[in-house]
Enzyme design. Structure first.
Site, mmCIF file in Angstrom:
data_model
loop_
_atom_site.group_PDB
_atom_site.id
_atom_site.type_symbol
_atom_site.label_atom_id
_atom_site.label_comp_id
_atom_site.label_asym_id
_atom_site.label_seq_id
_atom_site.Cartn_x
_atom_site.Cartn_y
_atom_site.Cartn_z
ATOM 1 N N ASP A 1 -3.097 41.929 17.833
ATOM 2 C CA ASP A 1 -4.097 42.493 18.721
ATOM 3 C C ASP A 1 -5.432 41.812 18.483
ATOM 4 O O ASP A 1 -6.483 42.422 18.597
ATOM 5 C CB ASP A 1 -4.270 43.997 18.453
ATOM 6 C CG ASP A 1 -3.155 44.767 19.135
ATOM 7 O OD1 ASP A 1 -2.330 44.109 19.809
ATOM 8 O OD2 ASP A 1 -3.113 45.990 18.981
ATOM 9 N N HIS B 1 5.980 -3.710 -23.047
ATOM 10 C CA HIS B 1 4.799 -3.165 -22.355
ATOM 11 C C HIS B 1 4.112 -2.092 -23.192
ATOM 12 O O HIS B 1 4.027 -0.934 -22.791
ATOM 13 C CB HIS B 1 5.202 -2.600 -20.991
ATOM 14 C CG HIS B 1 5.500 -3.672 -19.995
ATOM 15 N ND1 HIS B 1 6.781 -4.000 -19.620
ATOM 16 C CD2 HIS B 1 4.681 -4.512 -19.311
ATOM 17 C CE1 HIS B 1 6.735 -4.985 -18.729
ATOM 18 N NE2 HIS B 1 5.471 -5.311 -18.524
ATOM 19 N N HIS C 1 0.583 -5.607 -25.955
ATOM 20 C CA HIS C 1 0.512 -6.376 -24.708
ATOM 21 C C HIS C 1 -0.871 -6.152 -24.065
ATOM 22 O O HIS C 1 -1.551 -7.106 -23.706
ATOM 23 C CB HIS C 1 1.636 -5.949 -23.757
ATOM 24 C CG HIS C 1 1.479 -6.468 -22.366
ATOM 25 N ND1 HIS C 1 1.472 -7.814 -22.063
ATOM 26 C CD2 HIS C 1 1.310 -5.819 -21.178
ATOM 27 C CE1 HIS C 1 1.312 -7.970 -20.763
ATOM 28 N NE2 HIS C 1 1.195 -6.782 -20.204
ATOM 29 N N HIS D 1 -4.223 -1.746 -17.896
ATOM 30 C CA HIS D 1 -3.380 -2.141 -16.760
ATOM 31 C C HIS D 1 -1.908 -1.732 -16.867
ATOM 32 O O HIS D 1 -1.202 -1.754 -15.852
ATOM 33 C CB HIS D 1 -3.496 -3.643 -16.507
ATOM 34 C CG HIS D 1 -2.578 -4.441 -17.373
ATOM 35 N ND1 HIS D 1 -2.832 -4.670 -18.704
ATOM 36 C CD2 HIS D 1 -1.390 -5.025 -17.110
ATOM 37 C CE1 HIS D 1 -1.837 -5.369 -19.215
ATOM 38 N NE2 HIS D 1 -0.945 -5.606 -18.276
ATOM 39 N N ASP E 1 -2.286 -11.484 -17.736
ATOM 40 C CA ASP E 1 -1.004 -10.808 -17.912
ATOM 41 C C ASP E 1 0.057 -11.788 -18.428
ATOM 42 O O ASP E 1 1.012 -11.387 -19.087
ATOM 43 C CB ASP E 1 -0.578 -10.197 -16.561
ATOM 44 C CG ASP E 1 0.217 -8.910 -16.719
ATOM 45 O OD1 ASP E 1 0.379 -8.450 -17.862
ATOM 46 O OD2 ASP E 1 0.671 -8.374 -15.696
#
Ligand SMILES: *[C@@H]1O[C@H](CO)[C@@H](O)[C@H](O)[C@H]1NC(C)=O
Ligand SMILES: *[C@@H]1O[C@H](CO)[C@@H](O)[C@H](O)[C@H]1NC(C)=O
Ligand SMILES: *[C@@H]1O[C@H](CO)[C@@H](O)[C@H](O)[C@H]1NC(C)=O
Length: 553
Positions: free
Chosen positions: A89, A301, A305, A343, A451
């Protein structure tokens, strides 16, 4: 005769005009309706964050458009099959404070019928309609005259029902209102679905943030470790232990875990970042210790590293005098060093396609954007940089901070070799004359060189690093075999011929990348000689392997 002529004239003239007028009216009406709906859609999209507000907005618009006295909206509860009132309503503004939601059967009454059939019902006289239930009118004292009830659907099914009551200044809802309702229900469905998805996304984000907080809490660095980092006695002894630290020839993998933190501080000091960017040493120490902790104990990793990658960025900046020569800015230099350190944060020892194939959570989070691992490393980095105890970029201006995070994103994502190959053609155009205009590309190249820095070290390093890499690769291959997959050659301990794979890696990745490096910095042409010496070594190893019993070479 006259009569006939008049009639013909009437038809072709008067009726013609009447028709044109009607068509014009119709065209105007449709245009108006379209424009109104577009405006509505725009308004609704703004409210997508809050479903309740969105729904009230939706119904207020519908009521306005169709000129109805009242409107209600029910959503289908999938579990119970009931229709649940979301707006009832609603004079849009009427938010009955004490109102509990109203539930009605999804199979009964007008709303139930519409939910079942998915078809609009336009009821001219409610009390004469067999499906109409007078009970509510009797309770509320409202007299329902006519009803326009229509379904709201997502792509596949009915998700709710909207109901408009009592056409204002009209006998009942007409064809035009029906059209509006149909178009409206499409917008409505889309908005509601979006809003629900939005809510789920927000919840997922909140859960993710929470787990990050938890992680950082448990990664807390003891104060004594931080104090020890700042003890200049230790710093000096680390410096004395590694006097050739700032040369390209230095092998950062010879540094122990403890000394590596001091040498990281040394890098920030040496490059003048601490003074320049007002980095509080305590925050820096905490930052470095957190980053160190953020790496897992994977064969390759891992922190060492990251440390060696950071070291290469340091010797590049220092020995090639990248900042002094104006090749990169100080802010880029700072971001470059931080990117190197961060990274591979939280690398799990698996590559991106394994993350996808194994259905990892990370893949679920990032797979649509690619670079799954790298996006995770970035998010970990930002998380550490946001922690109050390790906010080393706190003294930067907002613009500098944003710029720095921008570089961080670009550089960490640049360590996805797939990205490197994507831009390889462009990278090849770099030369000493144009690098200042292509700083971002240069940094992206440098990042890849960092890297790969193990490959331009002495043979002993190259050889031992290869062992680490393949330990990690073979572990992935073993898991893939367990999953019933056929591992890639280089991941397969039974088939991989390491020297052959390394020669291929040198020829297809390392040499072409460092050729560009030397094209820009001819003073480092010795890198190419080192690579070629290491290649010879691999050729020798391969020959020896071939003669061995059971070798894959
Ligand atoms: C620094 O470390 C040395 C050697 O452990 C210790 O003797 C000295 O008290 C420490 N200095 C500070 C300021 O903590
Ligand atoms: C990652 O692992 C998969 C599965 O073994 C392999 O097919 C793919 O070549 C690897 N990708 C890279 C870039 O090493
Ligand atoms: C080495 O190879 C020879 C010839 O293929 C085979 O007879 C011998 O069993 C092998 N030795 C080992 C230790 O695998």
């Amino acid at each position: 005769m006259t009569f006939v002529l008049t009639f013909i004239l009437f038809r072709s003239y008067v009726l013609g005009h009447l028709l044109t007028a009607f068509e014009l009216y119709e065209e105007k009406r449709v245009r108006f309706q379209t424009q109104t709906l577009l405006q509505v859609a725009r308004r609704l999209l703004g409210k997508i964050g809050d479903l309740g507000q969105l729904l009230r907005g939706v119904m207020a618009e519908a009521r306005e458009l169709a000129k109805a006295e009242r409107c209600s909206l029910f959503l289908l509860d999938k579990d119970t099959g009931e229709l649940v009132s979301k707006v009832f309503d609603g004079n849009a503004v009427t938010q009955r404070k004490s109102s509990r939601e109203i539930r009605i059967s999804g199979h009964q009454g007008i709303a139930g019928h519409v939910a079942q059939t998915g078809k609009l019902l336009n009821i001219h006289n409610a009390y004469q309609h067999p499906l109409f239930y007078k009970g509510i009118d009797e309770q509320t004292g409202f007299k329902t005259r006519n009803i326009l009830c229509f379904p709201i659907c997502d792509e596949e099914r009915v998700i709710g029902v909207a109901q408009l009551c009592n056409k204002i200044d009209g006998f009942h809802f007409d064809k035009c209102d029906e059209e509006t309702a149909t178009a409206f229900s499409v917008y409505c469905g889309i908005s509601i679905m979006h809003s629900m998805v939005h809510k789920r996304v927000q919840k997922a984000e909140a859960r993710y943030k929470l787990s990050q907080e938890l992680l950082l809490f448990h990664m807390k660095v003891p104060d004594i470790d931080v104090r020890n980092c700042l003890n200049s006695t230790y710093l000096h002894s680390a410096e004395e232990k590694f006097p050739t630290f700032d040369t390209f020839e230095f092998c950062p993998r010879d540094v122990d875990e403890h000394s590596s933190i001091y040498l990281c501080i040394k890098m920030f000091k040496d490059l003048d970042f601490i003074a320049l960017f007002k980095i509080p040493e305590e925050k820096l120490a905490r930052f470095l210790l957190l980053v160190q902790k953020g790496y897992r104990n994977t064969p390759y990793h891992n922190w060492f590293h990251a440390f060696s990658v950071a070291h290469f960025s340091y010797v590049c900046m220092k020995n090639l005098r990248l900042m002094e020569r104006g090749i990169i800015t100080k802010l880029q230099g700072l971001s470059f060093l931080i990117s190197c350190l961060c990274h591979d944060l939280d690398h799990r020892g698996f590559n991106n396609s394994y993350m996808t194939q194994s259905g990892s959570q990370l893949a679920r989070l990032y797979s649509s954007e690619g670079s799954i691992n790298e996006r995770h490393h970035l998010s970990q980095a930002i998380c550490i940089l946001n922690d109050p105890g390790s906010k080393i970029l706190d003294s930067l201006s907002t613009e500098q901070f944003m710029e720095s995070i921008d570089y961080l994103r670009e550089l960490i994502l640049a360590t996805d070799l797939a990205n490197h190959f994507r831009i390889f053609k462009q990278l090849k155009t770099l030369n000493p004359e144009n690098i200042v205009d292509n700083q971002r590309m240069l940094l992206s190249l440098l990042m890849t060189c960092c890297d790969l820095n193990d490959q331009i070290k002495m043979w002993t390093t190259v050889h031992s690093v290869a062992e680490l890499v393949y330990t990690e690769f073979f572990a992935q291959g073993d898991l893939e075999r367990q999953m019933g997959l056929n591992p890639n050659l280089m991941m397969d301990r039974k088939k991989a011929c390491i020297p052959a794979l390394q020669i291929e890696f040198l020829d297809t990745v390392v040499t072409p990348t460092f050729e560009i490096f030397v094209q820009i910095f001819p003073e480092k042409s010795d890198f190419l000689q080192t690579i070629s010496i290491n290649r010879e070594h691999w050729v020798e190893v391969k020959e020896k392997e071939t003669t061995k019993n059971g070798s894959s070479c």
